[in-house]
Design a protein around this motif. Structure first.
Motif, PDB file in Angstrom:
ATOM      1  N   TYR A   1      67.184  -1.416  -2.360  1.00  0.00           N
ATOM      2  CA  TYR A   1      65.877  -1.083  -3.304  1.00  0.00           C
ATOM      3  C   TYR A   1      65.947  -2.207  -4.385  1.00  0.00           C
ATOM      4  O   TYR A   1      64.889  -2.603  -4.850  1.00  0.00           O
ATOM      5  CB  TYR A   1      65.847   0.430  -3.882  1.00  0.00           C
ATOM      6  CG  TYR A   1      65.941   1.512  -2.886  1.00  0.00           C
ATOM      7  CD1 TYR A   1      64.756   1.331  -1.723  1.00  0.00           C
ATOM      8  CD2 TYR A   1      66.261   2.444  -3.131  1.00  0.00           C
ATOM      9  CE1 TYR A   1      64.768   2.262  -0.808  1.00  0.00           C
ATOM     10  CE2 TYR A   1      66.364   3.769  -1.947  1.00  0.00           C
ATOM     11  CZ  TYR A   1      65.489   3.439  -0.946  1.00  0.00           C
ATOM     12  OH  TYR A   1      65.232   4.474   0.233  1.00  0.00           O
ATOM     13  N   ASN A   2      67.341  -2.496  -4.750  1.00  0.00           N
ATOM     14  CA  ASN A   2      67.361  -3.546  -5.844  1.00  0.00           C
ATOM     15  C   ASN A   2      66.776  -4.935  -5.071  1.00  0.00           C
ATOM     16  O   ASN A   2      66.099  -5.617  -5.850  1.00  0.00           O
ATOM     17  CB  ASN A   2      68.936  -3.765  -5.987  1.00  0.00           C
ATOM     18  CG  ASN A   2      69.317  -3.663  -7.242  1.00  0.00           C
ATOM     19  OD1 ASN A   2      68.406  -3.229  -8.165  1.00  0.00           O
ATOM     20  ND2 ASN A   2      70.527  -4.058  -7.734  1.00  0.00           N
ATOM     21  N   ASP A   3      67.104  -4.966  -3.832  1.00  0.00           N
ATOM     22  CA  ASP A   3      66.525  -6.476  -3.349  1.00  0.00           C
ATOM     23  C   ASP A   3      64.761  -6.370  -2.987  1.00  0.00           C
ATOM     24  O   ASP A   3      64.362  -7.519  -3.338  1.00  0.00           O
ATOM     25  CB  ASP A   3      66.985  -6.527  -1.745  1.00  0.00           C
ATOM     26  CG  ASP A   3      68.586  -6.871  -1.764  1.00  0.00           C
ATOM     27  OD1 ASP A   3      69.151  -7.201  -2.853  1.00  0.00           O
ATOM     28  OD2 ASP A   3      69.098  -6.855  -0.844  1.00  0.00           O
TER      29      ASP A   3
ATOM     30  N   MET B   1      62.796  -2.623  -6.707  1.00  0.00           N
ATOM     31  CA  MET B   1      62.529  -1.132  -7.084  1.00  0.00           C
ATOM     32  C   MET B   1      63.593  -0.082  -7.444  1.00  0.00           C
ATOM     33  O   MET B   1      64.695  -0.281  -7.185  1.00  0.00           O
ATOM     34  CB  MET B   1      61.878  -0.374  -5.491  1.00  0.00           C
ATOM     35  CG  MET B   1      60.652  -0.988  -5.142  1.00  0.00           C
ATOM     36  SD  MET B   1      59.886   0.199  -4.073  1.00  0.00           S
ATOM     37  CE  MET B   1      59.101   1.413  -5.428  1.00  0.00           C
ATOM     38  N   GLU B   2      63.240   0.710  -8.426  1.00  0.00           N
ATOM     39  CA  GLU B   2      64.233   1.515  -8.988  1.00  0.00           C
ATOM     40  C   GLU B   2      63.230   2.864  -9.030  1.00  0.00           C
ATOM     41  O   GLU B   2      62.208   2.886  -9.203  1.00  0.00           O
ATOM     42  CB  GLU B   2      64.782   0.967 -10.346  1.00  0.00           C
ATOM     43  CG  GLU B   2      63.577   0.657 -11.600  1.00  0.00           C
ATOM     44  CD  GLU B   2      64.234   0.213 -12.584  1.00  0.00           C
ATOM     45  OE1 GLU B   2      65.467  -0.438 -12.657  1.00  0.00           O
ATOM     46  OE2 GLU B   2      63.651   0.562 -13.854  1.00  0.00           O
ATOM     47  N   PRO B   3      64.137   3.972  -9.342  1.00  0.00           N
ATOM     48  CA  PRO B   3      63.653   5.405  -9.410  1.00  0.00           C
ATOM     49  C   PRO B   3      62.296   5.537 -10.380  1.00  0.00           C
ATOM     50  O   PRO B   3      61.267   6.113  -9.818  1.00  0.00           O
ATOM     51  CB  PRO B   3      64.769   6.253  -9.904  1.00  0.00           C
ATOM     52  CG  PRO B   3      65.832   5.684  -9.379  1.00  0.00           C
ATOM     53  CD  PRO B   3      65.791   3.898  -9.589  1.00  0.00           C
TER      54      PRO B   3
ATOM     55  N   VAL C   1      58.080   2.017  -0.960  1.00  0.00           N
ATOM     56  CA  VAL C   1      59.633   2.017  -0.744  1.00  0.00           C
ATOM     57  C   VAL C   1      60.085   1.647   0.588  1.00  0.00           C
ATOM     58  O   VAL C   1      59.279   1.952   1.629  1.00  0.00           O
ATOM     59  CB  VAL C   1      60.017   3.446  -0.773  1.00  0.00           C
ATOM     60  CG1 VAL C   1      61.561   3.548  -0.552  1.00  0.00           C
ATOM     61  CG2 VAL C   1      59.810   4.120  -2.259  1.00  0.00           C
ATOM     62  N   PRO C   2      60.882   0.465   0.834  1.00  0.00           N
ATOM     63  CA  PRO C   2      61.359  -0.077   2.058  1.00  0.00           C
ATOM     64  C   PRO C   2      61.619   1.003   2.928  1.00  0.00           C
ATOM     65  O   PRO C   2      62.363   1.856   2.677  1.00  0.00           O
ATOM     66  CB  PRO C   2      62.602  -0.908   1.497  1.00  0.00           C
ATOM     67  CG  PRO C   2      62.276  -1.106   0.015  1.00  0.00           C
ATOM     68  CD  PRO C   2      61.730  -0.064  -0.609  1.00  0.00           C
ATOM     69  N   LYS C   3      61.262   0.388   4.282  1.00  0.00           N
ATOM     70  CA  LYS C   3      61.636   1.445   5.223  1.00  0.00           C
ATOM     71  C   LYS C   3      63.009   1.243   5.904  1.00  0.00           C
ATOM     72  O   LYS C   3      63.472   0.191   5.624  1.00  0.00           O
ATOM     73  CB  LYS C   3      60.672   1.395   6.489  1.00  0.00           C
ATOM     74  CG  LYS C   3      59.249   2.059   6.172  1.00  0.00           C
ATOM     75  CD  LYS C   3      58.564   1.916   7.301  1.00  0.00           C
ATOM     76  CE  LYS C   3      57.673   0.381   7.277  1.00  0.00           C
ATOM     77  NZ  LYS C   3      56.662   0.321   8.036  1.00  0.00           N
ATOM     78  N   ILE C   4      63.820   2.095   6.621  1.00  0.00           N
ATOM     79  CA  ILE C   4      64.942   1.936   7.052  1.00  0.00           C
ATOM     80  C   ILE C   4      64.850   1.937   8.683  1.00  0.00           C
ATOM     81  O   ILE C   4      63.829   2.757   9.119  1.00  0.00           O
ATOM     82  CB  ILE C   4      66.164   2.746   6.391  1.00  0.00           C
ATOM     83  CG1 ILE C   4      65.953   4.194   6.703  1.00  0.00           C
ATOM     84  CG2 ILE C   4      66.383   2.415   5.112  1.00  0.00           C
ATOM     85  CD1 ILE C   4      67.135   5.061   6.821  1.00  0.00           C
TER      86      ILE C   4
END
Ligand SMILES: [Zn+2]
Length: 443
Positions: free
Chosen positions: A45-47, A50-52, A64-67
């Motif tokens: 999330y840092n990369d 993004m943060e909460p 939000v990035p997917k995994i």
């Protein structure tokens, strides 16, 4: 969390807007938890910058990035912190109470950690499924599966207990012994893969036991393969057992996110516990309308040890516009899991889904339930062979069956096949997931 009956009239019949507010709240909580407690998610999330605090409205979830499975594998295993779970782990190792792993055929599995609370959450999700399928305290459940490191029917076992049913673990017994035990104890329900449900019926008949007449199983929950949502396969299973068959879906990394209720109108997504998104395979565009196939992206709300946030599962699904007669507003999927994004291959330039072949084969009663599809290349041309088994009493009808198969396959898949008839019981059978589709073309 529930009213004692695993039918939560408030949660399960919420209007979409209210449900999305609830899902947003739960998403924010698990996002913040992972950001703060998992090195893997924190870096991801840092990369992405993004943060909460960045998630304010429902639509923000899409940013939000997917995994993917490969990302989890890359931070796990030998030499990594918190062995074997790696940087994805979000609780101290000593809080982990349950180990499972994925059953992929190649490479390192995904190692899955659960705390006791996580495991209860998965089990609770399964309770809603079983309750909706009509399981009650009077049921006596038989579980013919190998209790081992794979998730398989573990949560079904615990959910059965939690509902107050009586659960018989049919672990290391062979198929004949399982059938006899089921008969002796008058078990009323069971859970297994579609392949094994059909295989058991075959074995029972050979033992002179006719499941609808001589056994007491009236509810079967199937998982692990798409067959429960393939109409012809379901029909075979229901007729072989004289039982209702319900599809149930889940995975090691996610938990048990969807199930069919007694009305069998399609898979309900358990939207109180999971967020399921559908995305266009090529463009990543979000699909909210029914009838358009895309890949599934899923978030588990309350699984804390190893959070599952926007997991790109690569399973293909599509929404169904139908309202289920059970009254639940949890959305329905059409036709269950319709294969994997990786499985849908082009053969002779045509997109082919293995489930379409299954539907045709299983709809022909003169064939056994077993089949195999092999795709090869002859020169520059793709070649598909379909191997089927004709039941001994129908051998004389081979020509007519071949013609019917050819027509039906042409109609549903737009392709021609080499059809091979094999001796009954000569194709490989498996107790777990079967790989009936083999693509042997050089890549
Ligand atoms: Zn329903």
């Amino acid at each position: 969390m529930n009213n004692g009956e695993y039918w939560n009239p408030v949660l399960e019949t919420l209007a979409r807007e209210k449900l999305q507010q609830l899902q947003l709240k739960k998403f924010k909580e698990i996002f913040a938890w992972a950001y703060e407690h998992s090195k893997f998610y924190h870096k991801l999330y840092n990369d992405a910058g993004m943060e909460p605090g960045d998630i304010k409205k429902f639509e923000d979830i899409k940013k939000v990035p997917k995994i993917e499975k490969s990302m989890m594998r890359s931070v796990q295993g030998p030499g990594k912190e918190n062995f074997p779970y790696g940087d994805i782990l979000s609780v101290p190792l000593e809080q982990v109470t349950d180990y499972r792993q994925t059953s992929g055929t190649t490479g390192q599995p995904v190692y899955q950690a659960d705390t006791w609370q996580d495991w209860e959450y998965s089990t609770e999700a399964y309770c809603y499924a079983l309750y909706a399928q009509g399981y009650r305290a009077k049921d006596r459940i038989f579980l013919p599966f190998g209790y081992n490191i794979f998730i398989a029917f573990w949560a079904y076992h615990y959910a059965g207990e939690k509902l107050g049913c009586e659960v018989i673990p049919g672990g290391v017994l062979n198929t004949e012994a399982r059938i006899l035990k089921m008969q002796e104890l008058k078990a009323t329900a069971m859970g297994a893969t579609p392949t094994y449900v059909l295989g058991m019926a075959e074995t029972a008949r050979k033992m002179g036991i006719d499941p609808p007449k001589d056994l007491y199983i009236r509810k079967i929950t199937v998982a692990g393969e798409p067959g429960g949502s393939v109409p012809a396969t379901r029909k075979r299973m229901e007729e072989a057992w004289g039982a209702k068959v319900y599809d149930q879906v889940g995975s090691t990394e996610i938990g048990h996110w969807g199930w069919e209720c007694r009305y069998q109108s399609g898979l309900h997504v358990n939207e109180g516990f999971y967020l399921v998104e559908v995305e266009d395979v090529n463009t990543g565009e979000s699909i909210d309308e029914p009838g358009r196939k895309g890949k599934m992206v899923v978030t588990t709300f309350n699984r804390m040890a190893q959070p599952c946030i926007r997991f790109d599962v690569k399973d293909l699904i599509q929404w169904n516009a139908r309202k289920c007669d059970c009254g639940r507003t949890y959305r329905l999927l059409e036709g269950g899991i319709q294969g994997r994004a990786d499985d849908i291959t082009k053969v002779k330039g045509v997109l082919l889904s293995p489930a379409a072949i299954e539907e045709v084969v299983r709809d022909i009663p003169q064939l056994s339930q077993e089949y195999q599809v092999v795709v090869t290349k002859k020169g520059d041309i793709d070649d598909i062979t379909l191997k089927v088994e004709i039941l001994p009493e129908y051998k004389k009808d081979e020509a007519a069956i071949r013609a019917k198969l050819t027509d039906q396959l042409r109609l549903t898949t737009n392709l021609g096949y080499n059809i091979e008839f094999h001796e009954y019981e000569s194709l490989p059978r498996s107790q777990a997931k079967s790989r009936r589709f083999q693509d042997q073309r050089p890549h």
